[in-house]
Design a protein around this motif. Structure first.
Motif, PDB file in Angstrom:
ATOM      1  N   CYS A 154       0.829  -1.205   0.000  1.00 49.22           N
ATOM      2  CA  CYS A 154       0.000   0.000   0.000  1.00 49.22           C
ATOM      3  C   CYS A 154       0.860   1.251   0.000  1.00 49.22           C
ATOM      4  N   TRP A 155       1.934   1.203   0.780  1.00 54.97           N
ATOM      5  CA  TRP A 155       2.836   2.353   0.879  1.00 54.97           C
ATOM      6  C   TRP A 155       3.386   2.697  -0.503  1.00 54.97           C
ATOM      7  N   ASN A 156       3.798   1.641  -1.234  1.00 54.82           N
ATOM      8  CA  ASN A 156       4.357   1.868  -2.567  1.00 54.82           C
ATOM      9  C   ASN A 156       3.344   2.490  -3.506  1.00 54.82           C
ATOM     10  N   ILE A 157       2.123   1.970  -3.472  1.00 57.25           N
ATOM     11  CA  ILE A 157       1.102   2.537  -4.356  1.00 57.25           C
ATOM     12  C   ILE A 157       0.823   3.987  -3.982  1.00 57.25           C
ATOM     13  N   MET A 158       0.716   4.228  -2.681  1.00 58.53           N
ATOM     14  CA  MET A 158       0.313   5.555  -2.231  1.00 58.53           C
ATOM     15  C   MET A 158       1.362   6.608  -2.599  1.00 58.53           C
ATOM     16  N   THR A 159       2.646   6.221  -2.458  1.00 66.32           N
ATOM     17  CA  THR A 159       3.694   7.227  -2.662  1.00 66.32           C
ATOM     18  C   THR A 159       4.172   7.289  -4.103  1.00 66.32           C
ATOM     19  N   GLU A 160       3.484   6.558  -4.987  1.00 63.35           N
ATOM     20  CA  GLU A 160       3.878   6.546  -6.399  1.00 63.35           C
ATOM     21  C   GLU A 160       4.020   7.956  -6.962  1.00 63.35           C
ATOM     22  N   ARG A 161       2.998   8.786  -6.628  1.00 61.23           N
ATOM     23  CA  ARG A 161       2.972  10.096  -7.247  1.00 61.23           C
ATOM     24  C   ARG A 161       3.454  11.205  -6.308  1.00 61.23           C
ATOM     25  N   THR A 162       4.070  10.782  -5.194  1.00 54.53           N
ATOM     26  CA  THR A 162       4.544  11.791  -4.251  1.00 54.53           C
ATOM     27  C   THR A 162       5.807  12.461  -4.800  1.00 54.53           C
ATOM     28  N   MET A 163       5.825  13.801  -4.698  1.00 58.54           N
ATOM     29  CA  MET A 163       7.023  14.545  -5.098  1.00 58.54           C
ATOM     30  C   MET A 163       7.920  14.639  -3.871  1.00 58.54           C
ATOM     31  N   TRP A 164       8.951  13.803  -3.845  1.00 56.75           N
ATOM     32  CA  TRP A 164       9.773  13.739  -2.630  1.00 56.75           C
ATOM     33  C   TRP A 164      10.537  15.035  -2.383  1.00 56.75           C
ATOM     34  N   VAL A 165      10.748  15.822  -3.451  1.00 51.88           N
ATOM     35  CA  VAL A 165      11.427  17.106  -3.282  1.00 51.88           C
ATOM     36  C   VAL A 165      10.698  17.963  -2.249  1.00 51.88           C
ATOM     37  N   PHE A 166       9.340  17.995  -2.398  1.00 50.88           N
ATOM     38  CA  PHE A 166       8.539  18.774  -1.461  1.00 50.88           C
ATOM     39  C   PHE A 166       8.703  18.257  -0.041  1.00 50.88           C
ATOM     40  N   VAL A 167       8.722  16.913   0.064  1.00 53.11           N
ATOM     41  CA  VAL A 167       8.793  16.309   1.398  1.00 53.11           C
ATOM     42  C   VAL A 167      10.122  16.667   2.068  1.00 53.11           C
ATOM     43  N   TYR A 168      11.239  16.568   1.283  1.00 49.84           N
ATOM     44  CA  TYR A 168      12.543  16.892   1.876  1.00 49.84           C
ATOM     45  C   TYR A 168      12.613  18.363   2.239  1.00 49.84           C
ATOM     46  N   ASP A 169      11.882  19.159   1.488  1.00 49.87           N
ATOM     47  CA  ASP A 169      11.920  20.591   1.704  1.00 49.87           C
ATOM     48  C   ASP A 169      11.008  21.025   2.854  1.00 49.87           C
ATOM     49  N   ALA A 170      10.176  20.086   3.343  1.00 46.15           N
ATOM     50  CA  ALA A 170       9.116  20.441   4.289  1.00 46.15           C
ATOM     51  C   ALA A 170       9.601  21.180   5.539  1.00 46.15           C
ATOM     52  N   PRO A 171      10.682  20.734   6.207  1.00 46.81           N
ATOM     53  CA  PRO A 171      11.100  21.458   7.422  1.00 46.81           C
ATOM     54  C   PRO A 171      11.394  22.922   7.128  1.00 46.81           C
ATOM     55  N   HIS A 172      12.030  23.138   6.007  1.00 50.13           N
ATOM     56  CA  HIS A 172      12.344  24.496   5.591  1.00 50.13           C
ATOM     57  C   HIS A 172      11.065  25.296   5.361  1.00 50.13           C
ATOM     58  N   ALA A 173      10.132  24.645   4.629  1.00 54.49           N
ATOM     59  CA  ALA A 173       8.855  25.306   4.342  1.00 54.49           C
ATOM     60  C   ALA A 173       8.094  25.597   5.626  1.00 54.49           C
ATOM     61  N   ALA A 174       8.183  24.658   6.572  1.00 54.90           N
ATOM     62  CA  ALA A 174       7.462  24.843   7.837  1.00 54.90           C
ATOM     63  C   ALA A 174       8.007  26.054   8.579  1.00 54.90           C
ATOM     64  N   ALA A 175       9.340  26.166   8.615  1.00 57.07           N
ATOM     65  CA  ALA A 175       9.953  27.300   9.304  1.00 57.07           C
ATOM     66  C   ALA A 175       9.525  28.602   8.644  1.00 57.07           C
ATOM     67  N   ASP A 176       9.508  28.580   7.330  1.00 60.51           N
ATOM     68  CA  ASP A 176       9.123  29.759   6.565  1.00 60.51           C
ATOM     69  C   ASP A 176       7.689  30.158   6.882  1.00 60.51           C
ATOM     70  N   LEU A 177       6.799  29.137   6.865  1.00 59.59           N
ATOM     71  CA  LEU A 177       5.379  29.378   7.128  1.00 59.59           C
ATOM     72  C   LEU A 177       5.193  29.948   8.535  1.00 59.59           C
ATOM     73  N   ALA A 178       5.909  29.342   9.509  1.00 59.95           N
ATOM     74  CA  ALA A 178       5.765  29.778  10.896  1.00 59.95           C
ATOM     75  C   ALA A 178       6.182  31.238  11.039  1.00 59.95           C
ATOM     76  N   SER A 179       7.256  31.599  10.368  1.00 57.47           N
ATOM     77  CA  SER A 179       7.731  32.981  10.509  1.00 57.47           C
ATOM     78  C   SER A 179       6.716  33.952   9.918  1.00 57.47           C
ATOM     79  N   ARG A 180       5.985  33.507   8.874  1.00 60.49           N
ATOM     80  CA  ARG A 180       5.012  34.411   8.275  1.00 60.49           C
ATOM     81  C   ARG A 180       3.696  34.441   9.052  1.00 60.49           C
ATOM     82  N   ALA A 181       3.383  33.333   9.755  1.00 62.78           N
ATOM     83  CA  ALA A 181       2.081  33.239  10.416  1.00 62.78           C
ATOM     84  C   ALA A 181       2.094  33.835  11.814  1.00 62.78           C
ATOM     85  N   TRP A 182       3.260  34.098  12.352  1.00 62.34           N
ATOM     86  CA  TRP A 182       3.330  34.597  13.727  1.00 62.34           C
ATOM     87  C   TRP A 182       3.808  36.032  13.731  1.00 62.34           C
ATOM     88  N   PRO A 183       3.330  36.948  14.501  1.00 65.28           N
ATOM     89  CA  PRO A 183       2.227  36.799  15.470  1.00 65.28           C
ATOM     90  C   PRO A 183       0.870  36.870  14.781  1.00 65.28           C
TER      91      PRO A 183
END
Lengths: 279, 275, 273
Positions: free
Chosen positions: C39-68
């Motif tokens: 199931c994991w293989n089927i589900m992640t077939e179309r996942t763009m792993w670039v986005f996933v690896y970039d996620a911590p960076h994106a999260a930090a960016d989002l947090a800085s824009r959303a606060w306060p």
């Protein structure tokens, strides 16, 4: 029936006993609060109903759509969009299974940590915190954030459902562990068992059947949720449904809804059966 | 007067609960129905008011053939038959008064029972009955706030509130301690004597049955194996009804209960004297 | 004779389970692992792993824009918040009105017709339960147009299944002895319902209703995302213009509402039971 119908000696005349009786109020004893609450509820109801605005012209237009929708539901079209439907369905099902497995695996240590009778204070506080956050945040809102961070698609959905599973299973598991029969744990402790042996011998046998039951139940819920989070871009059959409704293709939407209902019914029936079999 | 004629009950599973049971109960007689569990005692008294549908045979209450009634007529017949249950069967979440008044349900229209506006005479009767069973102070309490013996008294009041012509009593003492059991049995029998009310008391405790019933009917595997005065219950008859071992064990238990109660009474007497 | 006196070959060896039982359990676990990997293989077939690896960076960016959070936006939230609470409460009331008769039709001991009405009632309950309130809202908005009416109906239709299911289970679990006793007094069907069944079911009914109201507060907070009124509409508007500080404030308001409603429902249920 008259001659035999006097069960008790008529020694006392009926006049000596009261002929009126009122049922005492059960919930709110004070008369003032009963009236105050009733009036308050009435005022609220009037105000709330007053805020409903209905645009009847819009409704008339909508009625026609409603009819088309009901027609679509009664004569669903599975074939035209079958490719979309089947991809959505496969995404939903795989997302459901993987997120439940991962979610349950993560929630076991968290659930143990959130049980007051086996975990130290500080671990208890942390685990309860995680559970509270996971439960308080709506799946949809979590999905919006995961989509923003991980991009559109099933992976964001998988993370959302995993996150929601942790709160659900963690809380119920912790409650189960807190409810276990203390005497059994006592007995194991008395043998000089270590903490891990205590979990293994005293807690696990008591909690395991419930945990399996809860996991199956959560599998059910995750499938239903997977049909929703697609609306905000987290993949699965919800995305297919959303597309169909946006294109006003009510017959395809009807097909998707029927598939969802059928799968929910099947999974509910079989998970009920499995749970009985496990317990 | 109640007459039961050739009553047979076969359950859907094929179990034959009753076979050719016949007897009559004249006005004012208290009948103790004894037998081991599974002998069909409970089925028999439920066949009388058709909570269980009999397969064959007739049940007549004062010339009214109960087994042939249609639904509406059956309801009217049921209100003439009071029933007292094992485990009390009170509606736990209603008040004591509502439980007693529920005995009038067959007589009042739905709106009166729904708004709890029963006729004044029904309410007066309910208060009188609660007084008779010694619970007049508890009318407004919820039934689940009472003790076992008190609940069974409410059950008795509910049955009497119906103005019954016959009392069916199903194991009234099954969940009570020996002392309370005696009190409850005494109360039921007293009330029957006061008003000439016939009663069938289904009871597994032979000693209680002998003490309080005018007549004993012994059931064994769905058949009547004994029918006669309480004095006619010989060792041989009881052994036939209960089987050797059970009967001996039961007699011992009863003797112990009685001894314990006698001891308590002595104790109380001593304390009284000391005062 | 003690255990050690028995010759070694005959000495009983203790196993947790029989050999076959253990094999079956191992096979079951192995099957689950295989299924998961597949199931994991089927589900992640179309996942763009670039986005996933970039996620911590994106999260930090989002947090800085959303606060306060943008507190001044609160003025525009009171009305939607009031709407949200109304949607949840009116929707719950609608759900109760529809669910109570359905539950009595669906419970095997009160249903008037086992062959026709009971299956129909059960299907209504399952259908309502399997369709999430957001999907109900999606449908109703497309029929009735945006607004809180669609929200109330969506919440109501979803609640029917929940309340109906729990209520009919409660009706089926009633104590038969109490019902039998009322039947024996010669009561009619309606009186048996009123005296024998309703008092037994009432506490669970209150509990279920309050519980559903609590859930409905959460659900009505997001219905606005598809146009069904309430605070979710503000959320959608803020997301569309990427006004993250407003999003943060709205989520905080939703969280506070949820916490308060959970507290209220816990208190009420505690008081009833």
């Amino acid at each position: 029936m008259t001659d035999t119908a006097a069960p008790v000696s008529p020694g006392m005349s009926p006049g000596t006993y009261p002929t009126r009786w009122k049922r005492p109020p059960q919930m709110i004893k004070s008369r003032f609060w009963r009236y105050a609450l009733a009036i308050g509820a009435l005022v609220w109801l009037v105000l709330a109903l007053g805020t409903i605005e209905v645009n009847w012209q819009r409704v008339m237009v909508g009625m026609e759509r409603g009819q088309r929708f009901i027609a679509g539901f009664l004569q669903p079209d599975f074939t035209t969009r079958w490719r979309d439907i089947s991809t959505g369905l496969i995404e939903s099902l795989t997302m459901t299974l993987t997120s439940t497995v991962v979610g349950v695996l993560i929630s076991i240590p968290i659930g143990i940590g959130a049980a007051r009778n086996v975990a130290p204070r500080w671990i208890y506080a942390i685990c309860r915190g995680i559970i509270a956050v996971s439960r308080a945040l709506q799946e949809i809102i979590v999905a919006i954030f995961f989509v923003a961070l991980f991009g559109f698609g099933a992976f964001a959905g998988f993370l959302t459902l995993t996150f929601a599973t942790i709160g659900f299973i963690g809380k119920l598991l912790a409650e189960d562990i807190e409810d276990i029969d203390e005497s059994q744990a006592e007995a194991i402790r008395a043998t000089g068992a270590s903490w891990f042996q205590l979990i293994n011998y005293a807690i696990q046998p008591q909690v395991m059947p419930r945990l399996i039951g809860l996991s199956l139940y959560r599998l059910d819920i995750n499938f239903r949720e997977s049909a929703v989070i697609g609306i905000v871009g987290a993949g699965g059959i919800g995305a297919t449904l959303n597309t169909a409704l946006n294109r006003y293709e009510y017959d395809s939407a009807g097909a998707v809804l029927l598939i969802i209902i059928a799968i929910v019914m099947i999974s509910e029936y079989s998970s009920g059966y499995l749970r009985r079999w496990v317990q | 007067m109640l007459s039961v004629d050739k009553l047979t009950k076969v359950y859907k599973t094929g179990d034959k609960a009753l076979t050719d049971v016949s007897f009559t109960v004249p006005k004012g007689q208290v009948v103790g129905l004894i037998g081991p569990s599974g002998a069909g005692k409970s089925t028999l008294i439920r066949c009388v008011n058709r909570l269980v549908e009999p397969t064959e045979g007739t049940v007549r209450l004062n010339d009214l053939d109960i087994t042939r009634l249609r639904a509406g007529e059956l309801r009217r017949a049921r209100r003439r038959i009071g029933m007292i249950f094992q485990e009390y069967a009170l509606v736990e979440r209603l008040t004591v008064m509502e439980n007693v008044l529920s005995g009038r349900l067959g007589y009042v229209p739905f709106w009166r029972s729904f708004t709890r506006r029963f006729p004044g005479e029904d309410i007066a009767k309910a208060f009188r009955l609660l007084d008779r069973v010694g619970l007049s102070a508890h009318a407004d309490k919820r039934a689940d706030a009472l003790s076992g013996g008190q609940r069974q008294r409410v059950g008795i009041a509910r049955a009497l509130e119906q103005d019954p012509e016959l009392l069916l009593v199903d194991e009234p003492t099954a969940s009570l301690d020996p002392k309370t059991s005696r009190q409850i049995m005494r109360l039921i029998v007293e009330i029957c004597r006061e008003s000439g009310l016939p009663a069938i008391i289904n009871i597994h405790d032979v000693v209680l049955a002998q003490q309080f019933a005018d007549r004993i009917i012994g059931l064994q595997a769905g058949r009547v194996v004994f029918d006669g005065p309480a004095t006619g219950l010989t060792e041989a008859v009881l052994t036939q009804i209960y089987g050797e071992e059970d009967w001996t064990a039961m007699r011992q238990a009863a003797a112990e209960d009685e001894a314990a109660e006698a001891e308590q009474r002595d104790e109380a007497k001593k304390m009284m004297r000391a005062l | 004779m003690s255990v050690t006196d028995i010759p070694a070959a005959e000495r009983p060896v203790w196993h947790h389970r029989t050999l076959l039982g253990r094999l079956a359990i191992y096979a079951g676990w192995l099957g689950l692992v295989a299924l998961f990997v597949w199931c994991w293989n089927i589900m992640t077939e179309r996942t763009m792993w670039v986005f996933v690896y970039d996620a911590p960076h994106a999260a930090a960016d989002l947090a800085s824009r959303a606060w306060p959070p943008r507190w001044s936006y609160m003025d525009r939230l009171w009305q939607p918040l009031w709407d949200t609470i109304n949607i949840a409460t009116l929707g719950t009331l609608l759900g109760i009105v529809l669910a109570v008769p359905l539950a009595f039709l669906a419970a095997s001991n009160t249903t008037p017709s086992r062959m026709i009405l009971r299956p129909v009632a059960l299907f209504c309950i399952v259908a309502s339960r399997s369709i999430n309130s957001l999907i109900w809202a999606l449908l109703l908005v497309s029929i009735l147009g945006p607004g809180i009416l669609a929200g109330i109906l969506a919440i109501g239709f979803r609640s029917v299944g929940f309340i109906g299911k729990l209520l009919y289970e409660a009706i089926e679990e009633t104590d038969i002895a109490q019902i039998e006793a009322i039947t024996a007094t010669g009561a009619t069907k309606a009186q048996i319902l009123n005296y024998g069944i309703v008092p037994q079911v009432l506490p669970s009914f209150y509990g279920i209703s309050v519980f559903r109201w609590d859930i409905n507060i959460r659900e009505s907070a997001i219905l606005g995302l598809v146009g069904a009124g309430g605070i979710g509409a503000q959320l959608q508007a803020s997301l569309n213009v990427l006004a993250w500080p407003q999003v943060t404030l709205i989520i905080l308001v939703i969280l506070a509402t949820v916490v308060v409603s959970e507290w209220v429902s816990a208190r009420v249920r505690h008081a009833i039971i």
